[in-house]
Structure formats: C-alpha cells, structure tokens
Design a protein around this motif. Structure first.
Motif, mmCIF file in Angstrom:
data_model
loop_
_atom_site.group_PDB
_atom_site.id
_atom_site.type_symbol
_atom_site.label_atom_id
_atom_site.label_comp_id
_atom_site.label_asym_id
_atom_site.label_seq_id
_atom_site.Cartn_x
_atom_site.Cartn_y
_atom_site.Cartn_z
ATOM 1 N N ARG A 51 68.013 47.960 66.177
ATOM 2 C CA ARG A 51 67.529 49.073 67.286
ATOM 3 C C ARG A 51 67.282 50.517 66.377
ATOM 4 O O ARG A 51 67.811 50.655 65.496
ATOM 5 C CB ARG A 51 68.498 49.056 68.364
ATOM 6 N N TYR A 107 74.208 52.132 80.975
ATOM 7 C CA TYR A 107 73.536 51.606 79.461
ATOM 8 C C TYR A 107 74.853 51.190 78.753
ATOM 9 O O TYR A 107 74.897 49.916 78.276
ATOM 10 C CB TYR A 107 72.619 52.703 78.877
ATOM 11 N N ALA A 123 66.114 44.470 73.410
ATOM 12 C CA ALA A 123 66.594 44.591 74.701
ATOM 13 C C ALA A 123 65.825 45.707 75.388
ATOM 14 O O ALA A 123 66.505 46.920 75.609
ATOM 15 C CB ALA A 123 68.247 44.693 74.742
ATOM 16 N N PRO A 124 64.537 45.570 75.844
ATOM 17 C CA PRO A 124 63.720 46.655 76.231
ATOM 18 C C PRO A 124 64.328 46.768 77.985
ATOM 19 O O PRO A 124 64.539 46.245 78.374
ATOM 20 C CB PRO A 124 62.563 46.158 76.108
ATOM 21 N N SER A 125 63.853 48.185 78.084
ATOM 22 C CA SER A 125 64.236 48.454 79.554
ATOM 23 C C SER A 125 62.663 48.463 80.168
ATOM 24 O O SER A 125 61.770 49.110 79.588
ATOM 25 C CB SER A 125 64.603 49.822 79.624
ATOM 26 N N LEU A 180 69.720 55.365 68.771
ATOM 27 C CA LEU A 180 70.756 54.772 69.349
ATOM 28 C C LEU A 180 72.000 55.010 68.395
ATOM 29 O O LEU A 180 73.062 54.342 68.633
ATOM 30 C CB LEU A 180 70.530 53.326 69.800
ATOM 31 N N VAL A 186 75.325 46.920 77.875
ATOM 32 C CA VAL A 186 74.904 46.484 76.704
ATOM 33 C C VAL A 186 76.053 45.966 75.809
ATOM 34 O O VAL A 186 75.930 44.951 75.218
ATOM 35 C CB VAL A 186 74.289 47.949 75.779
ATOM 36 N N GLU A 235 66.814 45.062 80.238
ATOM 37 C CA GLU A 235 67.655 46.016 80.720
ATOM 38 C C GLU A 235 67.156 46.964 81.847
ATOM 39 O O GLU A 235 66.739 48.071 81.701
ATOM 40 C CB GLU A 235 68.087 46.892 79.511
ATOM 41 N N ARG A 248 68.724 40.223 69.028
ATOM 42 C CA ARG A 248 68.408 40.264 70.313
ATOM 43 C C ARG A 248 67.551 41.625 70.262
ATOM 44 O O ARG A 248 67.473 42.563 69.723
ATOM 45 C CB ARG A 248 69.208 40.353 71.446
HETATM 46 N N1 GLU Z 1 67.454 49.226 76.796
HETATM 47 C C1 GLU Z 1 67.448 50.223 75.441
HETATM 48 C C2 GLU Z 1 66.052 50.809 75.267
HETATM 49 O O1 GLU Z 1 64.948 50.304 75.813
HETATM 50 C C3 GLU Z 1 67.681 49.546 74.170
HETATM 51 C C4 GLU Z 1 69.105 49.020 74.039
HETATM 52 C C5 GLU Z 1 69.612 48.625 72.982
HETATM 53 O O2 GLU Z 1 69.047 48.055 71.889
HETATM 54 O O3 GLU Z 1 70.863 48.616 72.613
HETATM 55 O O4 GLU Z 1 66.110 51.872 74.732
#
Ligand code: GLU
Length: 289
Positions: free
Chosen positions: A222, A204, A13-15, A226, A208, A47, A11
């Motif tokens: 990612r 967050y 998962a952008p904000s 993170l 997540v 997200e 996956r």
């Molecule tokens: N939504 C997060 C972001 O844009 C990424 C979250 C993730 O990949 O766990 O930085």
C-alpha cells in the motif's frame, strides 16, 4: 508472510469514494503481481465504512477498472459495511481491557481547545493531537452524557495501551523491493486515536486490522502515505492478539507537479485514461511496472 501459514494472501482495499486513479492501479498491481509471484491469493476488499462518501457507482467502477487491468480476485468480496457487528465486538474487547474511553468532542471543540498554541503537537497526518478533554472527564459527567443519549466516539488511551505492551512493537517492511528491514512502531505519535467513530462503530484503523486478520492476509502493499498508520495497526494487532502481516509501503504516484494524485486535484481516473485510448499495458508503464 507470518509463520505457520502456508499460502500467502495479498489484498487491495480501496474505499469506494471516487474513481480509481494511477496510484490505486499501482497498489492493486503490486498486490496482484505479488500474489501471482508467490503462489498466493489476491483478495479485493471494499472499505465502505463511511456512509457519507461511499457510493455504489464507485464500487461498480472498481470492479470494472480492475477487470480491465487484467486483475482477478477471490470471491466473495468482503464489504466492510456488512461487518459492523464484528468491529463493534473488537471495540468491546478493547473496552474490557480498559484501553479505550468515550469521547464526546466535536472536531470544532478540539480545534478550539488547542487554538492559539502554535506548537501544539500534531499527528503524522497534520491533525492536532487530541488534548485529552474526555479522558479527564469525571465518571459522573461521562455517565450523564451517555444517559442523555449523546453519541460518543471511542478513543484509544495511547499511553495506557503502550504501557501494556510486553515487547517493543515493530513490523517487517519490504518497501519497493525484496529486502526486509525491521521498523520500530511508534504509535504514540498519533496520541489518543479514534478507533470507533461517532457515526459508525469502527474506524479505518480498527476495520483494516480486523479484516486483515480475519481474511488471513499475510502481505500488504500500500502507499507510503499509510506508513505511519502502520504503527497504530501494529498496536491494535498486539492488543487484540492478531498476527502481523508483512508490509510493503510503496512510492506514491505523483502528478506532473509532484503532487500526490487525488480526485480533488483533478487527477485523471483510470477510466478517463481508458477512454483516451490507454491500454492496460500503458497503465503498467505509466506507473513504472
Ligand atoms: N482503504 C484505504 C484507501 O483506500 C486503504 C487501506 C489499506 O490499504 O490499508 O486508502
């Protein structure tokens, strides 16, 4: 991939709080290529739990930019803002386990509580660890605050949560390549993290972890930024009995000055590069793929 699951699920998962840049392109392509290589599914997750920063135009641009890059995803797309009730249930489960407590402190009050203590410990993102003010609050005071309608964030009681673990926590880390190493989780470096914010019943970290489990995600590529957050994610997974995906924390794409790309530093968005004549293959080359 976790045991017992036959099809890998990857996956991105952008904000939706800005336009995608090369760093996002690298993450998205790593997951998309990973899914293709392993015969897996590729999911896109929006997200958007932060109502103040998420904008429909940025979300629309995410779809356009990924499509332009040649990336396709399963539908429907999960948008976190549509699942706040599910996160609230998870907070209740943690509350029932007795590992969270309400916190009424503002950021300013926390800064004030640690002011003048230069060696006050900080989390991996550089924020001062929570000094525990509301953890020590008497039950009567806490109830009076709640009765008065004061909104509280929910914090994880880190020491207590870690003490409940039956085994040492870790995760399978693949980094850039195919070689796996076991990383030991160190959630305590974050102190009593917020798992539900004052303005929304999640954070967050919590959202997540819930989504990765609900969506059956097995593989997560990612950014390295993170990496340390994964310790908190593993702790929440353990407390909520959720499976652990495999992680691939990848290098960050840096600008010419060696800084992480970001909107605030004026890094070019993918759409600017596209307008300047770049092709999807150029983008792949620019991120080293
Ligand atoms: N939504 C997060 C972001 O844009 C990424 C979250 C993730 O990949 O766990 O930085």
């Amino acid at each position: 991939m976790s045991q017992g699951q036959s099809q890998p699920v990857w996956r991105f998962a952008p904000s939706p709080n800005g336009y995608l840049h090369l760093g996002h392109a690298y993450s998205a392509l790593r997951n998309f290529d990973g899914a293709r290589r392993t015969g897996g599914l590729f999911l896109l997750r929006i997200e958007d739990i932060d109502p103040g920063r998420s904008r429909p135009e940025f979300e629309a641009a995410i779809y356009q930019d990924l499509d332009w890059l040649g990336i396709s995803w399963e539908t429907p797309v999960r948008r976190q803002s549509e699942h706040l009730g599910e996160y609230a249930l998870a907070v209740d489960r943690l509350r029932n386990r007795g590992v969270v407590y309400p916190c009424f402190c503002t950021r300013g009050e926390i800064a004030e509580a640690v002011a003048g203590q230069a060696d006050w410990p900080r989390d991996p993102d550089g924020a001062p660890l929570y000094p525990g003010t509301c953890k020590r609050m008497s039950r009567a005071t806490r109830e009076a605050h709640l009765m008065a309608g004061r909104h509280a964030a929910m914090r994880l009681d880190m020491a207590d949560a870690c003490a409940r673990l039956e085994q040492t926590l870790g995760w399978r880390e693949f980094g850039e390549g195919d070689e796996c190493r076991d990383v030991r989780a160190e959630p305590q470096v974050w102190g009593d993290v917020v798992i539900a914010r004052r303005d929304t019943p999640t954070s967050y970290h919590l959202a997540v972890v819930i989504d990765d489990a609900l969506q059956g995600v097995t593989d997560i590529a990612r950014g390295m930024d993170l990496f340390h957050a994964t310790s908190v994610h593993r702790l929440l997974q353990a407390l909520l009995d959720l499976p652990a995906p495999d992680y691939r924390h990848h290098r960050l794409i840096l600008d010419a000055g060696g800084q992480k790309l970001s909107k605030s530093r004026g890094s070019p968005a993918l759409r600017d590069l596209r307008a300047g004549g770049a092709t999807p293959d150029d983008i792949r080359r620019m991120v080293g793929l």
